[in-house]
Write an enzyme that holds these catalytic residues in place. Structure first.
Site, PDB file in Angstrom:
ATOM      1  N   ARG A  61       0.816  -1.225   0.000  1.00 58.74           N
ATOM      2  CA  ARG A  61       0.000   0.000   0.000  1.00 58.74           C
ATOM      3  C   ARG A  61       0.839   1.260   0.000  1.00 58.74           C
ATOM      4  O   ARG A  61       0.367   2.338  -0.385  1.00 58.74           O
ATOM      5  CB  ARG A  61      -0.988  -0.027   1.176  1.00 58.74           C
ATOM      6  N   GLU A  98       1.524  -4.858  13.409  1.00 59.45           N
ATOM      7  CA  GLU A  98       0.393  -4.986  14.342  1.00 59.45           C
ATOM      8  C   GLU A  98      -0.180  -6.396  14.326  1.00 59.45           C
ATOM      9  O   GLU A  98      -0.580  -6.920  15.353  1.00 59.45           O
ATOM     10  CB  GLU A  98      -0.706  -3.952  14.005  1.00 59.45           C
TER      11      GLU A  98
HETATM   12  O1  LIG Z   1       3.324  -0.052  11.784  1.00 60.81           O
HETATM   13  P1  LIG Z   1       3.184  -1.550  11.596  1.00 60.81           P
HETATM   14  O2  LIG Z   1       2.627  -2.230  12.810  1.00 60.81           O
HETATM   15  O3  LIG Z   1       4.467  -2.158  11.130  1.00 60.81           O
HETATM   16  O4  LIG Z   1       2.071  -1.792  10.460  1.00 60.81           O
HETATM   17  C1  LIG Z   1       1.962  -1.012   9.305  1.00 60.81           C
HETATM   18  C2  LIG Z   1       2.132  -1.831   8.059  1.00 60.81           C
HETATM   19  O5  LIG Z   1       1.093  -2.809   7.950  1.00 60.81           O
HETATM   20  C3  LIG Z   1       0.473  -2.708   6.682  1.00 60.81           C
HETATM   21  O6  LIG Z   1       1.109  -3.478   5.712  1.00 60.81           O
HETATM   22  P2  LIG Z   1       0.862  -5.016   5.413  1.00 60.81           P
HETATM   23  O7  LIG Z   1       2.048  -5.773   5.933  1.00 60.81           O
HETATM   24  O8  LIG Z   1      -0.473  -5.434   5.900  1.00 60.81           O
HETATM   25  O9  LIG Z   1       0.995  -5.098   3.843  1.00 60.81           O
HETATM   26  P3  LIG Z   1       0.210  -4.554   2.585  1.00 60.81           P
HETATM   27  O10 LIG Z   1       0.509  -3.074   2.472  1.00 60.81           O
HETATM   28  O11 LIG Z   1       0.817  -5.335   1.473  1.00 60.81           O
HETATM   29  O12 LIG Z   1      -1.271  -4.798   2.763  1.00 60.81           O
HETATM   30  C4  LIG Z   1       0.636  -1.239   6.331  1.00 60.81           C
HETATM   31  O13 LIG Z   1       0.492  -1.007   4.946  1.00 60.81           O
HETATM   32  C5  LIG Z   1       2.006  -0.935   6.835  1.00 60.81           C
HETATM   33  O14 LIG Z   1       3.019  -1.290   5.900  1.00 60.81           O
HETATM   34  N1  LIG Z   2      -5.236  -1.603  11.703  1.00 55.25           N
HETATM   35  C1  LIG Z   2      -4.637  -1.616  10.509  1.00 55.25           C
HETATM   36  N2  LIG Z   2      -5.327  -1.330   9.374  1.00 55.25           N
HETATM   37  C2  LIG Z   2      -4.717  -1.342   8.173  1.00 55.25           C
HETATM   38  N3  LIG Z   2      -3.421  -1.618   8.004  1.00 55.25           N
HETATM   39  C3  LIG Z   2      -2.698  -1.909   9.096  1.00 55.25           C
HETATM   40  N4  LIG Z   2      -1.394  -2.201   9.247  1.00 55.25           N
HETATM   41  C4  LIG Z   2      -1.172  -2.423  10.559  1.00 55.25           C
HETATM   42  N5  LIG Z   2      -2.291  -2.245  11.280  1.00 55.25           N
HETATM   43  C5  LIG Z   2      -3.261  -1.925  10.389  1.00 55.25           C
END
Ligand SMILES: O=P(O)(O)OC[C@H]1O[C@H](OP(=O)(O)OP(=O)(O)O)[C@H](O)[C@@H]1O
Ligand SMILES: Nc1ncnc2[nH]cnc12
Length: 176
Positions: A61, A98
């Site tokens: 994302r 998270e």
């Molecule tokens: O601050 P944090 O606890 O590290 O979480 C934040 C991360 O989690 C999500 O990514 P995700 O790994 O779900 O991947 P995506 O963007 O491919 O959906 C979001 O896009 C951040 O990269």
């Molecule tokens: N609550 C949340 N929603 C979307 N993306 C996330 N990445 C980590 N925590 C998230």
């Protein structure tokens, strides 16, 4: 105001991808072309006066607005990807987020020593992801000068983890 527009548009999905997580779904933002343009401009404005040689966006994302922002700033974009996706020689860092864990990778020739890098992601939760991304950037001798996010889940205190990297940190919409 951009913050209220973002909050009014993002969709909360309960118990995704795990029970107890309230997932902030940004796909409704992507359907609104005018809001996407406004977000890109707002991100660029918040960075005025900050030296940014390169935008690094985090899979997946973080790629969406990271690339738009790089174009707005007229600087290169570098992808930081999950393990096994980048084809050339990479360096790696593990991270906890998270709702799980991941290994992030960066091409070893993605950055030059001394470059000032903006790290962009859609959302800051615990900060684990951007800390790992920052370590990759530092391993190549470049410097993180700012972190930008569309959404900050401030109640998870991710910002505290970013202090060691010392840069400007902002989210366009914060949940406290
Ligand atoms: O601050 P944090 O606890 O590290 O979480 C934040 C991360 O989690 C999500 O990514 P995700 O790994 O779900 O991947 P995506 O963007 O491919 O959906 C979001 O896009 C951040 O990269
Ligand atoms: N609550 C949340 N929603 C979307 N993306 C996330 N990445 C980590 N925590 C998230």
């Amino acid at each position: 105001m951009i913050e209220s527009k973002i909050k009014d548009t993002v969709r909360d999905v309960a118990d995704f991808p795990k029970p107890g997580i309230i997932f902030k779904d940004i796909t409704p933002i992507l359907k609104d072309a005018a809001l996407c343009a406004e977000i890109t401009q707002a991100l660029a404005e918040r960075l005025s006066g900050v030296q940014v040689d390169v935008v690094a966006g985090i899979e997946s994302r973080g790629f969406l607005f990271g690339m738009l922002l790089a174009q707005a700033l007229k600087v290169p974009f570098v992808p930081i990807r999950k393990a096994g996706k980048l084809p050339f020689k990479t360096i790696q860092q593990a991270c906890n987020l998270e709702y799980g864990s991941a290994i992030l990778e960066l091409h070893e020739d993605a950055l030059e020593a001394g470059q000032k890098v903006l790290v962009h992601d859609d959302l800051l939760a615990t900060g684990g992801t951007v800390v790992a991304a920052s370590k990759l950037i530092q391993q190549l001798g470049a410097e993180v000068t700012a972190f930008s996010f569309i959404i900050g889940l401030d109640f998870l205190n991710g910002r505290e983890k970013l202090e060691e990297f010392r840069p400007l940190t902002f989210s366009l919409a914060s949940y406290r």
